[in-house]
Design a protein around this motif. Structure first.
Motif, PDB file in Angstrom:
ATOM      1  N   LYS A 211       0.758  -1.183   0.025  1.00  0.00           N
ATOM      2  CA  LYS A 211      -0.073  -0.079  -0.003  1.00  0.00           C
ATOM      3  C   LYS A 211       0.967   1.295  -0.184  1.00  0.00           C
ATOM      4  CE  LYS A 211      -4.033  -2.175   2.258  1.00  0.00           C
ATOM      5  NZ  LYS A 211      -5.119  -1.990   3.469  1.00  0.00           N
ATOM      6  N   HIS A 212       0.552   2.041  -0.937  1.00  0.00           N
ATOM      7  CA  HIS A 212       1.361   3.401  -1.124  1.00  0.00           C
ATOM      8  C   HIS A 212       0.237   4.794  -1.029  1.00  0.00           C
ATOM      9  CE1 HIS A 212       4.361   0.769  -2.579  1.00  0.00           C
ATOM     10  NE2 HIS A 212       3.499   0.104  -3.603  1.00  0.00           N
ATOM     11  N   GLU A 213       0.773   5.789  -0.714  1.00  0.00           N
ATOM     12  CA  GLU A 213       0.097   7.230  -0.640  1.00  0.00           C
ATOM     13  C   GLU A 213       0.224   8.051  -1.680  1.00  0.00           C
ATOM     14  OE1 GLU A 213       1.326   8.750   3.000  1.00  0.00           O
ATOM     15  OE2 GLU A 213       1.155   7.022   4.111  1.00  0.00           O
ATOM     16  N   LEU A 214      -1.120   8.554  -2.022  1.00  0.00           N
ATOM     17  CA  LEU A 214      -1.067   9.605  -3.140  1.00  0.00           C
ATOM     18  C   LEU A 214      -1.689  10.874  -3.036  1.00  0.00           C
ATOM     19  CD1 LEU A 214      -0.325  10.350  -6.136  1.00  0.00           C
ATOM     20  CD2 LEU A 214      -2.650   9.227  -6.771  1.00  0.00           C
ATOM     21  N   ALA A 215      -1.212  12.076  -3.416  1.00  0.00           N
ATOM     22  CA  ALA A 215      -2.056  13.208  -2.849  1.00  0.00           C
ATOM     23  C   ALA A 215      -1.872  14.104  -4.215  1.00  0.00           C
ATOM     24  CB  ALA A 215      -1.473  13.989  -1.679  1.00  0.00           C
ATOM     25  N   VAL A 216      -3.019  14.723  -4.858  1.00  0.00           N
ATOM     26  CA  VAL A 216      -3.084  15.688  -5.784  1.00  0.00           C
ATOM     27  C   VAL A 216      -3.541  16.916  -5.309  1.00  0.00           C
ATOM     28  CG1 VAL A 216      -2.758  13.995  -7.527  1.00  0.00           C
ATOM     29  CG2 VAL A 216      -5.193  14.735  -6.832  1.00  0.00           C
ATOM     30  N   GLY A 217      -3.582  18.171  -5.796  1.00  0.00           N
ATOM     31  CA  GLY A 217      -4.146  19.350  -5.184  1.00  0.00           C
ATOM     32  C   GLY A 217      -4.000  20.477  -6.010  1.00  0.00           C
ATOM     33  N   LEU A 218      -4.996  21.335  -5.872  1.00  0.00           N
ATOM     34  CA  LEU A 218      -4.961  22.778  -6.750  1.00  0.00           C
ATOM     35  C   LEU A 218      -5.011  23.895  -5.741  1.00  0.00           C
ATOM     36  CD1 LEU A 218      -5.189  24.309  -9.333  1.00  0.00           C
ATOM     37  CD2 LEU A 218      -7.708  23.934  -9.301  1.00  0.00           C
ATOM     38  N   THR A 219      -4.530  24.943  -5.757  1.00  0.00           N
ATOM     39  CA  THR A 219      -4.456  25.987  -5.029  1.00  0.00           C
ATOM     40  C   THR A 219      -4.376  27.244  -5.973  1.00  0.00           C
ATOM     41  OG1 THR A 219      -2.226  26.256  -4.758  1.00  0.00           O
ATOM     42  CG2 THR A 219      -3.168  24.990  -3.122  1.00  0.00           C
ATOM     43  N   SER A 220      -5.444  28.187  -5.620  1.00  0.00           N
ATOM     44  CA  SER A 220      -5.357  29.590  -6.257  1.00  0.00           C
ATOM     45  C   SER A 220      -5.771  30.800  -5.363  1.00  0.00           C
ATOM     46  CB  SER A 220      -6.608  29.567  -7.414  1.00  0.00           C
ATOM     47  OG  SER A 220      -6.601  30.720  -8.059  1.00  0.00           O
ATOM     48  N   THR A 221      -4.912  31.855  -5.404  1.00  0.00           N
ATOM     49  CA  THR A 221      -5.107  33.047  -4.570  1.00  0.00           C
ATOM     50  C   THR A 221      -4.865  34.003  -5.337  1.00  0.00           C
ATOM     51  OG1 THR A 221      -3.998  31.788  -2.557  1.00  0.00           O
ATOM     52  CG2 THR A 221      -4.305  34.033  -2.499  1.00  0.00           C
ATOM     53  N   LYS A 222      -5.877  34.923  -5.145  1.00  0.00           N
ATOM     54  CA  LYS A 222      -5.837  36.541  -5.893  1.00  0.00           C
ATOM     55  C   LYS A 222      -6.064  37.442  -4.598  1.00  0.00           C
ATOM     56  CE  LYS A 222      -7.399  35.127 -10.338  1.00  0.00           C
ATOM     57  NZ  LYS A 222      -8.593  35.457 -11.346  1.00  0.00           N
ATOM     58  N   SER A 223      -5.472  38.448  -4.792  1.00  0.00           N
ATOM     59  CA  SER A 223      -5.646  39.902  -3.770  1.00  0.00           C
ATOM     60  C   SER A 223      -5.350  41.044  -4.499  1.00  0.00           C
ATOM     61  CB  SER A 223      -4.428  39.648  -2.460  1.00  0.00           C
ATOM     62  OG  SER A 223      -3.170  39.849  -3.056  1.00  0.00           O
ATOM     63  N   ASN A 224      -6.134  42.080  -4.017  1.00  0.00           N
ATOM     64  CA  ASN A 224      -6.102  43.323  -4.609  1.00  0.00           C
ATOM     65  C   ASN A 224      -5.963  44.244  -3.329  1.00  0.00           C
ATOM     66  OD1 ASN A 224      -6.984  43.032  -7.534  1.00  0.00           O
ATOM     67  ND2 ASN A 224      -8.337  41.837  -6.415  1.00  0.00           N
ATOM     68  N   ALA A 225      -4.825  45.358  -3.244  1.00  0.00           N
ATOM     69  CA  ALA A 225      -4.750  46.092  -2.265  1.00  0.00           C
ATOM     70  C   ALA A 225      -4.619  47.665  -2.786  1.00  0.00           C
ATOM     71  CB  ALA A 225      -3.572  46.092  -1.546  1.00  0.00           C
ATOM     72  N   ASP A 226      -5.584  48.573  -2.386  1.00  0.00           N
ATOM     73  CA  ASP A 226      -5.508  49.896  -2.611  1.00  0.00           C
ATOM     74  C   ASP A 226      -5.126  50.613  -1.469  1.00  0.00           C
ATOM     75  OD1 ASP A 226      -6.676  49.837  -5.436  1.00  0.00           O
ATOM     76  OD2 ASP A 226      -8.287  48.966  -4.671  1.00  0.00           O
ATOM     77  N   THR A 227      -4.082  51.534  -1.582  1.00  0.00           N
ATOM     78  CA  THR A 227      -3.536  52.054  -0.482  1.00  0.00           C
ATOM     79  C   THR A 227      -3.204  53.771  -0.914  1.00  0.00           C
ATOM     80  OG1 THR A 227      -2.617  50.300   0.107  1.00  0.00           O
ATOM     81  CG2 THR A 227      -1.956  52.105   1.377  1.00  0.00           C
ATOM     82  N   PRO A 228      -4.106  54.656  -0.454  1.00  0.00           N
ATOM     83  CA  PRO A 228      -3.609  56.040  -0.507  1.00  0.00           C
ATOM     84  C   PRO A 228      -2.729  56.175   0.563  1.00  0.00           C
ATOM     85  CG  PRO A 228      -6.072  55.804  -0.355  1.00  0.00           C
ATOM     86  CD  PRO A 228      -5.273  54.471  -0.030  1.00  0.00           C
ATOM     87  N   VAL A 229      -1.526  57.073   0.063  1.00  0.00           N
ATOM     88  CA  VAL A 229      -0.548  57.242   0.835  1.00  0.00           C
ATOM     89  C   VAL A 229      -0.442  58.696   1.047  1.00  0.00           C
ATOM     90  CG1 VAL A 229       2.120  57.006   1.470  1.00  0.00           C
ATOM     91  CG2 VAL A 229       0.598  55.219   0.413  1.00  0.00           C
ATOM     92  N   TYR A 230      -0.321  59.487   2.269  1.00  0.00           N
ATOM     93  CA  TYR A 230       0.101  60.782   2.360  1.00  0.00           C
ATOM     94  C   TYR A 230       1.306  61.000   3.395  1.00  0.00           C
ATOM     95  CZ  TYR A 230      -4.808  60.696   1.268  1.00  0.00           C
ATOM     96  OH  TYR A 230      -6.160  60.683   0.850  1.00  0.00           O
ATOM     97  N   GLN A 231       2.138  61.543   2.937  1.00  0.00           N
ATOM     98  CA  GLN A 231       3.467  61.616   3.743  1.00  0.00           C
ATOM     99  C   GLN A 231       4.015  63.103   3.467  1.00  0.00           C
ATOM    100  OE1 GLN A 231       6.587  59.024   2.292  1.00  0.00           O
ATOM    101  NE2 GLN A 231       7.845  59.509   4.157  1.00  0.00           N
ATOM    102  N   SER A 232       4.564  63.676   4.827  1.00  0.00           N
ATOM    103  CA  SER A 232       4.987  65.083   4.810  1.00  0.00           C
ATOM    104  C   SER A 232       6.181  64.880   6.171  1.00  0.00           C
ATOM    105  CB  SER A 232       4.356  66.059   5.442  1.00  0.00           C
ATOM    106  OG  SER A 232       4.699  67.073   5.523  1.00  0.00           O
ATOM    107  N   SER A 233       7.225  65.333   5.938  1.00  0.00           N
ATOM    108  CA  SER A 233       8.495  65.189   6.992  1.00  0.00           C
ATOM    109  C   SER A 233       9.022  66.505   7.374  1.00  0.00           C
ATOM    110  CB  SER A 233       9.535  64.316   6.540  1.00  0.00           C
ATOM    111  OG  SER A 233       9.058  62.893   6.048  1.00  0.00           O
ATOM    112  N   ASN A 234       8.241  67.721   6.928  1.00  0.00           N
ATOM    113  CA  ASN A 234       8.739  68.720   7.039  1.00  0.00           C
ATOM    114  C   ASN A 234       8.259  69.437   8.514  1.00  0.00           C
ATOM    115  OD1 ASN A 234      10.046  69.286   4.582  1.00  0.00           O
ATOM    116  ND2 ASN A 234       8.263  69.791   3.744  1.00  0.00           N
ATOM    117  N   SER A 235       8.992  68.606   9.535  1.00  0.00           N
ATOM    118  CA  SER A 235       8.468  69.274  10.958  1.00  0.00           C
ATOM    119  C   SER A 235       9.394  70.048  11.798  1.00  0.00           C
ATOM    120  CB  SER A 235       8.151  67.894  11.704  1.00  0.00           C
ATOM    121  OG  SER A 235       8.999  67.042  11.797  1.00  0.00           O
ATOM    122  N   GLY A 236      10.708  70.086  11.229  1.00  0.00           N
ATOM    123  CA  GLY A 236      11.673  71.035  12.144  1.00  0.00           C
ATOM    124  C   GLY A 236      12.311  69.891  12.893  1.00  0.00           C
TER     125      GLY A 236
END
Length: 359
Positions: free
Chosen positions: A155-180
């Motif tokens: 007796k032997h072992e067998l495994a088959v499989g399928l994976t699928s992943t999708k991701s979407n990221a939306d990131t508004p970025v605000y940056q300011s370093s003029n702080s003295g």
């Protein structure tokens, strides 16, 4: 809820989780999982902490109880997740499992801290002030079929499989370093906050998809010798875009890795009731989420791992030990990029090639 207060930093965490399972037939089971989480912090945010050294590599003399964040810093995050699955038993030796997962993440944070720029030896620094708002949706599908088959009277072992992943990221970025100039040795967490309505939004978009098909088998060649062999086929793509200031142009990056095969192979021999030597080889293809200073996702990590060792087991499995020699070779290994940060305020990484580890 979980509440935490320390050095002017207040944190609340709420989470919930539920599972519903039902036997549709004697062989078929359905499950539904739901989870919810919410985090809220005042006086602090992710990526907090003083740099370890100044710009001359002298250690920073900061007390452990010192809060490095401006008092107006905060963050809010929310997670909603759902997983639905079916488990089906095909007789006594075979079973199939299919599942679908959907996750929604929302984050909003304002940070004011010196982490991204090492201070001078006298302690002066410029405050990094940043706001990020992100929405991230991800969907994944998984299928696996595994069981036992007979060949050559064994007796032997067998495994088959399928994976699928999708991701979407939306990131508004605000940056300011003029702080003295501020001084971390007299830092009282008071600094002017930015009128964020006057700061240019640099929207960032990141889309990633990864699909794979795998097959593996464990062949019991003799009573003492077993061989494990398999491979995985992968397709990977990433699309990244970010606005460049007020120029109206976008920085665009497209990554694609198609028809990547990653085989693996191993042999185990039962030397005695207690000891089993083994040897194995594994190819590495690992899509990663680490980002560089511009927010670009690093290329997938690739390489190989060779290992040889011996395992021991006693007291019916309650006590075990192992020893091994290995060599790992990797390209595109994610390494911290000093004190730099990605646009969302998390630590930035860079990719290193020709990295070898032995032990």
């Amino acid at each position: 809820p979980k509440v935490f207060e320390y050095a002017g930093y207040d944190y609340e965490k709420y989470s919930g989780f539920g599972v519903l399972a039902a036997d549709l037939t004697s062989n078929l089971q359905a499950t539904l999982e739901l989870d919810y989480g919410r985090d809220h912090g005042w006086g602090g945010a992710g990526g907090t902490g003083f740099p370890l050294v100044d710009d001359r590599d002298n250690p920073i003399r900061a007390d452990r109880s010192t809060n490095p964040m401006a008092e107006w810093s905060y963050f809010r995050s929310r997670r909603i997740g759902m997983t639905a699955g079916l488990d089906y038993h095909l007789g006594e030796d075979w079973k199939a499992k299919v599942s679908y997962t959907h996750v929604e993440l929302e984050d909003d944070s304002i940070r004011g801290n010196p982490r991204s720029r090492p201070p001078r030896p006298d302690g002066t620094f410029r405050l990094d002030r940043r706001r990020t708002q992100s929405e991230n949706d991800s969907d994944s599908f998984n299928f696996k079929l595994d069981g036992i088959y007979e060949l050559w009277g064994r007796k032997h072992e067998l495994a088959v499989g399928l994976t699928s992943t999708k991701s979407n990221a939306d990131t508004p970025v605000y940056q300011s370093s003029n702080s003295g100039n501020l001084n971390l040795y007299t830092w009282n967490r008071k600094a002017p906050e930015v009128d964020w309505s006057t700061v240019v939004n640099q929207p960032l978009k990141n889309e990633t998809s990864h699909a794979g098909l795998y097959v593996s088998t464990r062949v019991r060649a003799t009573e003492k010798l077993s061989v494990l062999a398999g491979t995985r086929w992968s397709n990977f793509s990433n699309h990244f875009s970010q606005a460049i200031g007020t120029t109206g142009t976008f920085y665009v990056q497209n990554l694609e890795e198609k028809h990547v095969f990653t085989p693996y192979f191993g042999v185990t021999y039962t030397l005695s009731r207690n000891f089993s030597p083994y040897v194995s080889y594994t190819a590495i293809f690992n899509p990663q989420s680490a980002q560089d200073v511009r927010g670009r996702t690093l290329d997938p990590e690739q390489g190989s791992n060779i290992e040889a060792g011996i395992k021991g087991e006693w007291a019916r499995g309650r006590l075990s030990a192992s020893a091994a020699l290995f060599e790992v070779k990797r390209d595109n290994l994610a390494v911290r990029d000093g004190a730099n940060q990605a646009p969302d305020g998390t630590p930035a990484y860079r990719a290193e090639d020709d990295v070898t580890g032995r032990g």
